[in-house]
Design an enzyme around this catalytic site. Structure first.
Site, mmCIF file in Angstrom:
data_model
loop_
_atom_site.group_PDB
_atom_site.id
_atom_site.type_symbol
_atom_site.label_atom_id
_atom_site.label_comp_id
_atom_site.label_asym_id
_atom_site.label_seq_id
_atom_site.Cartn_x
_atom_site.Cartn_y
_atom_site.Cartn_z
ATOM 1 N N GLU A 22 106.953 96.990 12.307
ATOM 2 C CA GLU A 22 105.997 97.289 11.236
ATOM 3 C C GLU A 22 104.926 98.274 11.689
ATOM 4 O O GLU A 22 104.464 99.126 10.913
ATOM 5 C CB GLU A 22 105.329 95.984 10.777
ATOM 6 C CG GLU A 22 104.420 96.132 9.591
ATOM 7 C CD GLU A 22 105.156 96.653 8.366
ATOM 8 O OE1 GLU A 22 105.938 95.912 7.780
ATOM 9 O OE2 GLU A 22 104.954 97.833 7.998
ATOM 10 N N GLY A 71 100.236 102.462 10.500
ATOM 11 C CA GLY A 71 99.214 101.558 11.054
ATOM 12 C C GLY A 71 99.284 100.188 10.401
ATOM 13 O O GLY A 71 100.290 99.490 10.481
ATOM 14 N N LYS A 102 107.739 109.170 12.028
ATOM 15 C CA LYS A 102 107.548 108.089 11.054
ATOM 16 C C LYS A 102 108.466 108.287 9.848
ATOM 17 O O LYS A 102 109.045 107.333 9.327
ATOM 18 C CB LYS A 102 106.075 108.032 10.640
ATOM 19 C CG LYS A 102 105.182 107.603 11.824
ATOM 20 C CD LYS A 102 103.714 107.846 11.552
ATOM 21 C CE LYS A 102 102.849 107.374 12.719
ATOM 22 N NZ LYS A 102 101.462 107.831 12.638
HETATM 23 N N1 HSE Z 1 98.188 109.042 16.187
HETATM 24 C C1 HSE Z 1 98.643 108.438 14.989
HETATM 25 C C2 HSE Z 1 97.887 109.041 13.818
HETATM 26 C C3 HSE Z 1 98.434 106.955 14.937
HETATM 27 O O1 HSE Z 1 96.973 109.833 14.018
HETATM 28 O O2 HSE Z 1 98.223 108.720 12.699
HETATM 29 C C4 HSE Z 1 99.509 106.186 15.595
HETATM 30 O O3 HSE Z 1 100.707 106.299 14.905
#
Ligand code: HSE
Length: 434
Positions: free
Chosen positions: A129, A134, A205
């Site tokens: 998850e 986040g 992602k």
């Molecule tokens: N570095 C990532 C961001 C957070 O700035 O969204 C961790 O996935």
């Protein structure tokens, strides 16, 4: 099972957030699971740093194998990131029959096939998850809440760092480099922030979301990605004059036998649902064939939100263990997808409108040279702005086009690069209306 033992590998930002929630919310978590979740081991190379949480020193170790090889650990939580050691640890934990929780988007995006396959082979659960969005429960939403649907579209602001930088540039009119420096101070960015600002983090992602939506790992390398590092406050203010703002978008669309998957800065109308997603916030729009549009919004980075996502996975797995279930949901939530392949449509086939910022010498006939090249490639101009202000001796000539084919745009730009009246590479931003 009265107690579910977990072992954590990685006691950094997310690791300490995870421990903090498990300790502070212990009572409610125990009520929700019906068993106590016990932190049996935590491995990190640095045991001296103050993590802001109090754990018994006897649970700490510098050796990750102490966590994985401990027969009493039921769930291994991998929070070290990276793709080498993390992969080794996760595969070893699965071989030993342990369930795994990870926040590691790079590992899943780039080596998903191996990791998902290992989980299925060893009959263990893999929960991730925290790898996307986040604290937003987007994985669980696609995996469970939307599981009756064919997913038609996913559109997300998936990188908090880039979104914060763009927000600063938009609201304060400051240049990219200054906005990056301010963002680094906040600790949301990866260190170094290269993968945040060049689109890789968002593409990792997106790869995970697309894999989940279609039930098959996708080839990460086929996802088109561009970053925000060439954007200037001028681009943002020109976009505003046309009625748009600029966001780093991750977009996936189901095209039947193919999928469109791309990450790049995009101009969206100021009244677009994503236009007011600012700062480190993430938002993910998902459209299913029966449910219609869904929108998820929340903190996409940071110790507490990401820790919340990790602990939600621990709770899910602890509930399974408590009830004697081993592997309720396959990693990609499909059991019938083996052998099915989905390919990503080449970017050249994209059909959309474009913003161009040309750096042009200010003299008669320049505009007609530019529009001539565009016309030769069937690209029709919708609107033009030329301001007298000079940037490094050139003037910005800004155009919005009607919809055009990406392959034609690439050819036109390659030809344009040869024009002596243009002094720099043209900045291109795709327009996303819907
Ligand atoms: N570095 C990532 C961001 C957070 O700035 O969204 C961790 O996935």
């Amino acid at each position: 099972m009265e107690r579910v033992n977990i072992g954590i590998i990685g006691f950094g930002t997310v690791g300490s957030g995870t421990v903090e929630i498990l300790l502070k919310n212990k009572a409610i978590i125990t009520d929700r699971v019906g068993s106590e979740i016990v932190i049996r081991k935590i491995a990190d190379l640095d045991l001296q740093k103050d993590r802001g949480v109090s754990v018994d020193r006897s649970v700490l170790t510098t050796n990750a194998l102490d966590v994985i090889d401990d027969a009493k650990v039921h769930i291994v939580v991998e929070l070290i990131g990276g793709t080498d050691k993390a992969k080794e640890y996760i595969l070893r934990a699965m071989e030993k029959g342990k369930h795994v929780v990870t926040a590691n988007k790079a590992l899943l995006a780039e080596h998903g096939k191996e990791i998902y396959g290992a989980a299925e082979k060893h009959g263990v659960s893999l929960a991730f998850e925290a790898s996307v969005g986040g604290g937003i429960p987007i994985i669980r939403s696609i995996r469970e809440g939307l599981s009756a649907n064919h997913i038609k579209t996913i559109m997300g602001i998936l990188n908090g760092t880039s979104n914060y930088i763009l927000t600063q540039m938009t609201q304060k009119g400051i240049p990219y480099s200054q906005a990056v420096a301010e963002t680094l101070k906040l600790g949301y960015a990866e260190d170094p922030p290269t993968l945040d600002v060049n689109g890789t983090d968002a593409a990792h992602k997106l790869a995970i979301l697309v894999s989940l939506a279609f039930g098959v790992p996708v080839s990460f390398g086929s996802i088109h990605r561009e970053g925000i590092d060439r954007l200037t406050p001028d681009d943002i203010s020109f976009a505003g004059e046309f009625g748009y703002c600029i966001k780093l978008l991750a977009i996936a669309r189901n095209l039947g036998n193919k999928v469109e998957a791309r990450v790049h800065p995009a101009m969206i109308p100021l009244d677009h649902i994503m236009a007011n997603v600012n700062g480190v916030y993430n938002a993910i729009y998902v459209e299913g064939d029966f449910v219609g549009p869904n929108l998820y919004y929340g903190l996409g980075a940071g110790k507490k939100p990401t820790g919340s996502a990790v602990v939600s996975d621990v709770i899910h797995l602890a509930r399974q263990l408590k009830n004697g279930a081993k592997n309720l949901i396959p990693p990609l939530a499909h059991v019938g997808s083996k052998g099915r392949e989905i390919s990503i449509r080449p970017m050249e086939e994209l059909h959309t409108s474009y913003y161009f910022r040309f750096s042009a010498i200010d003299r008669p006939g320049v505009l007609s040279r530019i529009s001539g090249v565009l016309g030769d490639h069937g690209i029709s101009i919708y609107s033009v702005i030329q301001k007298g202000r000079k940037v490094n001796g050139s003037v910005p000539v800004v155009m919005l086009t009607h919809e055009a084919l990406e392959s034609s745009v690439l050819k036109a730009l390659a030809q344009m690069d040869q024009l002596e009246v243009l002094t720099d590479k043209t900045v291109v931003i795709r327009v996303e209306e819907t």
